[in-house]
Design an enzyme around this catalytic site. Structure first.
Site, PDB file in Angstrom:
ATOM      1  N   GLY A  41       0.807  -1.363   0.063  1.00  0.00           N
ATOM      2  CA  GLY A  41       0.111  -0.063  -0.076  1.00  0.00           C
ATOM      3  C   GLY A  41       0.918   1.366  -0.013  1.00  0.00           C
ATOM      4  N   ASP A  95       0.825   3.550   3.929  1.00  0.00           N
ATOM      5  CA  ASP A  95      -0.187   4.176   3.436  1.00  0.00           C
ATOM      6  C   ASP A  95      -1.188   4.604   4.544  1.00  0.00           C
ATOM      7  OD1 ASP A  95      -1.086   1.628   4.213  1.00  0.00           O
ATOM      8  OD2 ASP A  95      -2.137   1.155   2.260  1.00  0.00           O
ATOM      9  N   ASP A  98      -4.610   2.026  10.632  1.00  0.00           N
ATOM     10  CA  ASP A  98      -5.933   1.874  10.740  1.00  0.00           C
ATOM     11  C   ASP A  98      -5.920   1.057  12.419  1.00  0.00           C
ATOM     12  OD1 ASP A  98      -8.164   0.949  11.096  1.00  0.00           O
ATOM     13  OD2 ASP A  98      -8.219  -0.795   9.708  1.00  0.00           O
ATOM     14  N   LYS A 126      -6.416   6.853  10.513  1.00  0.00           N
ATOM     15  CA  LYS A 126      -7.969   6.681  10.702  1.00  0.00           C
ATOM     16  C   LYS A 126      -8.416   7.109  12.050  1.00  0.00           C
ATOM     17  CE  LYS A 126      -9.778   3.183   7.682  1.00  0.00           C
ATOM     18  NZ  LYS A 126     -10.280   1.856   7.568  1.00  0.00           N
ATOM     19  N   PHE A 147     -13.812   2.651   4.600  1.00  0.00           N
ATOM     20  CA  PHE A 147     -12.765   1.941   3.852  1.00  0.00           C
ATOM     21  C   PHE A 147     -12.384   2.683   2.688  1.00  0.00           C
ATOM     22  CE2 PHE A 147     -11.350  -1.138   0.669  1.00  0.00           C
ATOM     23  CZ  PHE A 147     -10.379  -1.726   1.358  1.00  0.00           C
ATOM     24  N   ASP A 154      -5.762  -0.304  -2.059  1.00  0.00           N
ATOM     25  CA  ASP A 154      -6.683  -1.331  -2.874  1.00  0.00           C
ATOM     26  C   ASP A 154      -7.930  -1.914  -2.182  1.00  0.00           C
ATOM     27  OD1 ASP A 154      -5.315  -3.127  -0.974  1.00  0.00           O
ATOM     28  OD2 ASP A 154      -5.481  -4.716  -2.434  1.00  0.00           O
ATOM     29  N   ARG A 160      -5.573   0.716  -6.931  1.00  0.00           N
ATOM     30  CA  ARG A 160      -4.534   1.477  -6.525  1.00  0.00           C
ATOM     31  C   ARG A 160      -4.061   2.529  -7.151  1.00  0.00           C
ATOM     32  NH1 ARG A 160      -2.176  -2.036  -2.367  1.00  0.00           N
ATOM     33  NH2 ARG A 160      -2.183  -4.000  -2.837  1.00  0.00           N
TER      34      ARG A 160
HETATM   35  P1  5GP Z   1      -3.466  -1.579  10.352  1.00  0.00           P
HETATM   36  O1  5GP Z   1      -4.778  -2.161  10.833  1.00  0.00           O
HETATM   37  O2  5GP Z   1      -2.495  -2.719  10.644  1.00  0.00           O
HETATM   38  O3  5GP Z   1      -3.139  -0.238  10.949  1.00  0.00           O
HETATM   39  O4  5GP Z   1      -3.317  -1.470   8.754  1.00  0.00           O
HETATM   40  C1  5GP Z   1      -3.139  -2.624   8.030  1.00  0.00           C
HETATM   41  C2  5GP Z   1      -3.182  -2.401   6.518  1.00  0.00           C
HETATM   42  O5  5GP Z   1      -4.765  -2.612   6.124  1.00  0.00           O
HETATM   43  C3  5GP Z   1      -2.985  -0.991   6.137  1.00  0.00           C
HETATM   44  O6  5GP Z   1      -1.645  -0.597   5.758  1.00  0.00           O
HETATM   45  C4  5GP Z   1      -3.583  -0.942   4.673  1.00  0.00           C
HETATM   46  O7  5GP Z   1      -3.085  -1.619   3.825  1.00  0.00           O
HETATM   47  C5  5GP Z   1      -4.872  -1.824   5.177  1.00  0.00           C
HETATM   48  N1  5GP Z   1      -6.003  -1.097   5.205  1.00  0.00           N
HETATM   49  C6  5GP Z   1      -6.618  -0.551   6.829  1.00  0.00           C
HETATM   50  N2  5GP Z   1      -7.473   0.358   6.474  1.00  0.00           N
HETATM   51  C7  5GP Z   1      -7.609   0.262   5.105  1.00  0.00           C
HETATM   52  C8  5GP Z   1      -8.604   0.971   4.118  1.00  0.00           C
HETATM   53  O8  5GP Z   1      -9.483   1.831   4.735  1.00  0.00           O
HETATM   54  N3  5GP Z   1      -8.523   0.725   2.782  1.00  0.00           N
HETATM   55  C9  5GP Z   1      -7.773  -0.090   2.406  1.00  0.00           C
HETATM   56  N4  5GP Z   1      -7.704  -0.180   1.011  1.00  0.00           N
HETATM   57  N5  5GP Z   1      -6.681  -0.640   2.992  1.00  0.00           N
HETATM   58  C10 5GP Z   1      -6.804  -0.432   4.501  1.00  0.00           C
HETATM   59 MG    MG Z   2      -0.560  -1.679   4.199  1.00  0.00          MG
END
Ligand code: 5GP
Ligand code: MG
Length: 170
Positions: A41, A95, A98, A126, A147, A154, A160
């Protein structure tokens, strides 16, 4: 089938903010440093951010795979960086922040390789509740807990290439 995407953050807003971020990072983080881009990402954001830096940087990549839907901490390192990071100052770029689990995992991994300092930068932060105390050192925009796709983000490998951040319409 591609679904329609509603613009949340425009291409122009991203361009402006990426330039500001690169100035913020350069002023807080003395050169030389190594940029580690989290795949997949983070690839477009990293490409724009590094081209905006006025200082020379080393650039490498790593990939962490998260297993969504499984319990916390189900993360796996797919590709480690190739550069030797011992005693290096590292800027880790992703990117979106979350749950923060991926970034937390990657920071700990880079520290385990002997990196002297690891700072983190994400394009999107987020707005949601999370258990981890980690916060990114730099972020581009706060986004609501939807999302989002585009600019590297993606849905099953699609969207992307969209040059803005958007929300998929139903
Ligand atoms: P984490 O929950 O570990 O912070 O996020 C893990 C990964 O999930 C992020 O790096 C991203 O690639 C994907 N991700 C989290 N939220 C979103 C979102 O809203 N959209 C997309 N496309 N990917 C997300
Ligand atoms: Mg990611």
């Amino acid at each position: 089938m591609s679904r329609e995407v509603e613009v949340l953050i425009s291409k122009e807003e991203i361009e402006k903010r990426v330039k500001e971020l690169s100035r913020e990072i350069e002023s807080c983080f003395s050169s030389p440093f190594t940029v580690i881009s989290l795949l997949n990402g983070g690839f477009i954001f990293t490409a724009d951010l590094v081209r905006s830096f006025k200082v020379p940087v080393n650039i490498d990549f790593m990939r962490v795979k998260s297993y969504k839907g499984k319990s916390r901490g189900s993360l796996e390192l797919l590709y480690p960086p190739e550069l030797n990071l011992k005693d290096k100052k590292v800027l880790l770029v992703d990117d979106i922040f979350d749950s923060g689990e991926s970034l937390n995992f990657a920071v700990n991994y880079l520290k385990s390789l002997g990196a002297k300092e690891v700072k983190t930068c994400v394009l999107l932060f987020k707005e949601r509740k999370r258990e981890l105390p980690l916060k990114p050192d730099f972020f581009g925009f706060k986004v609501p807990d939807f999302f989002v796709v585009g600019y590297g983000l993606d849905l099953n490998g699609m969207y992307r290439q969209i040059p803005y951040i958007g929300i998929l319409k139903e």
